[in-house]
Motif scaffolding. Structure first.
Motif, PDB file in Angstrom:
ATOM      1  N   ALA A  33      41.544 -33.633 -20.190  1.00 55.99           N
ATOM      2  CA  ALA A  33      41.471 -34.830 -21.373  1.00 55.99           C
ATOM      3  C   ALA A  33      42.779 -34.967 -21.719  1.00 55.99           C
ATOM      4  O   ALA A  33      43.362 -33.324 -21.510  1.00 55.99           O
ATOM      5  N   SER A  34      43.229 -35.938 -22.505  1.00 55.69           N
ATOM      6  CA  SER A  34      44.448 -36.275 -23.052  1.00 55.69           C
ATOM      7  C   SER A  34      44.364 -36.927 -24.159  1.00 55.69           C
ATOM      8  O   SER A  34      43.674 -37.760 -24.194  1.00 55.69           O
ATOM      9  N   ALA A  35      46.033 -37.026 -24.682  1.00 62.60           N
ATOM     10  CA  ALA A  35      45.805 -38.069 -25.529  1.00 62.60           C
ATOM     11  C   ALA A  35      47.598 -38.957 -25.951  1.00 62.60           C
ATOM     12  O   ALA A  35      48.080 -37.549 -25.536  1.00 62.60           O
ATOM     13  N   VAL A  36      48.015 -39.333 -25.972  1.00 61.05           N
ATOM     14  CA  VAL A  36      49.000 -40.402 -26.890  1.00 61.05           C
ATOM     15  C   VAL A  36      49.592 -40.229 -28.667  1.00 61.05           C
ATOM     16  O   VAL A  36      48.360 -41.141 -29.293  1.00 61.05           O
ATOM     17  N   ARG A  37      50.231 -40.726 -29.105  1.00 61.39           N
ATOM     18  CA  ARG A  37      50.334 -39.974 -30.362  1.00 61.39           C
ATOM     19  C   ARG A  37      51.465 -41.485 -30.939  1.00 61.39           C
ATOM     20  O   ARG A  37      51.070 -42.088 -31.508  1.00 61.39           O
ATOM     21  N   GLU A  38      51.896 -41.762 -29.808  1.00 65.58           N
ATOM     22  CA  GLU A  38      52.435 -43.279 -29.941  1.00 65.58           C
ATOM     23  C   GLU A  38      52.362 -44.562 -28.616  1.00 65.58           C
ATOM     24  O   GLU A  38      51.889 -44.252 -27.783  1.00 65.58           O
ATOM     25  N   GLU A  39      51.547 -45.677 -29.680  1.00 70.68           N
ATOM     26  CA  GLU A  39      50.510 -46.224 -28.633  1.00 70.68           C
ATOM     27  C   GLU A  39      51.851 -47.010 -27.093  1.00 70.68           C
ATOM     28  O   GLU A  39      51.090 -47.229 -26.585  1.00 70.68           O
ATOM     29  N   ALA A  40      52.942 -47.179 -28.051  1.00 69.52           N
ATOM     30  CA  ALA A  40      54.117 -47.528 -26.666  1.00 69.52           C
ATOM     31  C   ALA A  40      53.859 -47.171 -25.389  1.00 69.52           C
ATOM     32  O   ALA A  40      54.065 -46.829 -24.807  1.00 69.52           O
ATOM     33  N   SER A  41      53.416 -45.390 -25.499  1.00 69.44           N
ATOM     34  CA  SER A  41      54.158 -44.377 -24.297  1.00 69.44           C
ATOM     35  C   SER A  41      52.958 -44.262 -23.701  1.00 69.44           C
ATOM     36  O   SER A  41      53.108 -43.387 -22.282  1.00 69.44           O
ATOM     37  N   LEU A  42      51.720 -45.109 -24.163  1.00 67.68           N
ATOM     38  CA  LEU A  42      50.176 -45.016 -23.089  1.00 67.68           C
ATOM     39  C   LEU A  42      51.012 -45.484 -21.506  1.00 67.68           C
ATOM     40  O   LEU A  42      50.190 -45.059 -20.511  1.00 67.68           O
TER      41      LEU A  42
END
Length: 478
Positions: free
Chosen positions: A212-221
């Motif tokens: 499981a992971s996540a990004v704080r900034e949408e642009a980094s996805l």
């Protein structure tokens, strides 16, 4: 053979190593003793011939009404980036996830084979996605299972993105869906935005052997998806099975993966065969727990409790290690039985760390910031003791340690989403002590090496991920 996660393969032929670490002395007088053993499994040399596609891929995009325009654009760009990484001939499909699940590419349903034409068509279908509806993750996974069941590719994978919680669980209970999907494919799940549930993602990925992971900034996805696909396409061993053969009087209580992430393994049928999925050149660690009975057993000698072996059904040309014993030495000497194996202790600390983070998250949700800070303070202490530097940096974003003798305090502006990110980050363990008897890591020249901040082991300067613990290196580093 001892495992050295930093050593190069001894042969060009793909091979597997197995090491057993344990403290063999148990009290002969205490009731219900248990033996805990850490198994280190390393696979090397898997580059091989990849002309035949090994991967079948389903890309699930959350299109529920909570997906803002910014999140949807990021999801579209990331999904397109993953599609471009697919090798020719790989079966794939794109699924729209909302209150139901729908195949949006190919438009005939089922899957398509990757080539220049299908990749372009899939990207066009992804760009047409719009947000609307609710969230039923169980439906998304169930459709993925049915799509992958139609394929003969040895590695099935689902890449799932969501910005919310599972709202329609009554219609399609997630627990039942996960049982139906277990062993069929690997799922990596990503959170985006601030409405997803970290423990729900971990529940999915733990059962389906993913992360499981996540990004704080949408642009980094998009870049994160590309890196995940690179790692996924490097996996060329579809499965490895851990076989535990207990001796008379020994009961196998459980086997769970403890590194790089925690995942409970479930035996096949009534056997003691535990299946692990999708290996590249990597090292994983497992904790084996055995219930043992000292009644009538000899003292002052080493006794065999169980034998651990590895098997790779359907995989040809893979060198497998010799089976390794798990032993016990029954003793009345309390100074011996009081010790705990350093490897076992390390992963017990990691479990305590996860519990502290979960307790802090619950306290924050209840509107108890002081209690949340107290639990995070405990998490900081454990992370410092373990040397978990990456997690310590994450914790420092949420709490201010204050004076050395004073309590930690939450930093201003900490949100629920910050805790969800912390939950997914805390699911990744550090490697822990090297396996006993492992040979030294070959020294790299100063110009060609870097040091991992999580496990402190050397790695090539060009590496994107630590070969020992899987920690992701920043793109620019000295």
């Amino acid at each position: 053979m001892p495992v050295d996660p930093g050593a190069p393969p001894a042969t060009e032929r793909p091979s597997v190593r197995l090491a057993v670490d344990q403290w063999k002395y148990l009290s002969a007088t205490e009731p219900h003793p248990r033996m805990h053993v850490i198994l280190s499994v390393q696979v090397t040399g898997t580059g091989g011939d990849r002309r035949t596609p090994l991967l079948a891929q389903v890309l699930v995009v959350d299109c529920s009404g909570s997906m803002s325009q910014e999140k949807m654009h990021a999801a579209q760009r990331a999904t397109a980036a993953a599609i471009r990484k697919l090798p020719d001939g790989a079966p794939f499909a794109v699924v729209r996830g909302d209150g139901d699940a729908t195949v949006v590419y190919p438009d005939t349903g089922g899957t398509a084979r990757a080539d220049d034409r299908s990749r372009r068509a899939a990207e066009r279908a992804v760009r047409r996605l719009v947000a609307g509806g609710t969230t039923c993750i169980g439906a998304w996974l169930d459709l993925s299972r049915r799509l992958l069941a139609e394929q003969d590719a040895p590695i099935g994978h689902v890449l799932l993105l969501t910005d919310g919680k599972n709202q329609d669980g009554d219609r399609m209970p997630l627990a039942e869906v996960l049982e139906g999907c277990a062993g069929r494919f690997v799922c990596d799940a990503w959170g985006i935005g601030d409405g997803w549930d970290g423990r729900e993602l971990l529940r999915i990925t733990s059962r389906l052997h993913g992360s499981a992971s996540a990004v704080r900034e949408e642009a980094s996805l998009p870049a994160a998806y590309e890196e995940l696909m690179d790692r996924l396409l490097a996996k060329t061993v579809p499965r490895l099975d851990v076989l535990v053969t207990p001796m008379t009087g020994t009961v196998v209580r459980y086997l769970k993966q403890v590194h790089p992430t925690e995942a409970w393994l479930h035996p096949e049928g009534g056997s003691h065969r535990f299946v692990t999925r999708a290996w590249g050149d990597e090292t994983r660690r497992y904790q084996l727990c055995l219930d043992v009975d000292p009644a009538g057993r000899p003292r002052r000698e080493d006794l065999q409790l169980a034998v651990v072996a590895l098997d790779a059904p359907g995989v040809t040309g893979l060198l497998l290690p010799q089976p390794q014993p798990c032993e016990v030495h029954w003793t009345e000497d309390a100074s011996l039985s009081a010790h705990t194996d350093a490897h076992v202790a390390h992963f017990e600390q990691h479990q305590q760390l996860g519990e502290a983070v979960a307790a802090a998250t619950d306290a924050h949700r209840r509107g108890q910031p002081d209690r949340a800070a107290e639990h995070l303070g405990r998490a900081v202490q454990i992370a410092e003791a373990m040397g978990a530097r990456t997690l310590l940096r994450r914790l420092s974003e949420l709490v201010d340690p204050g004076a050395p003798a004073g309590p930690v305090r939450l930093r201003p502006g900490v949100t629920t989403a910050d805790f969800e990110h912390l939950i997914t980050a805390s699911s990744r363990s550090t490697f822990g002590p090297p396996s006993a008897g492992a040979t030294a890591v070959p020294q790299l020249t100063t110009a060609a090496r870097t040091t991992c901040v999580d496990c402190a082991r050397p790695a090539p300067a060009t590496a994107r991920f630590c070969p020992s613990c899987g920690h992701r290196f920043p793109e620019q580093r000295p």
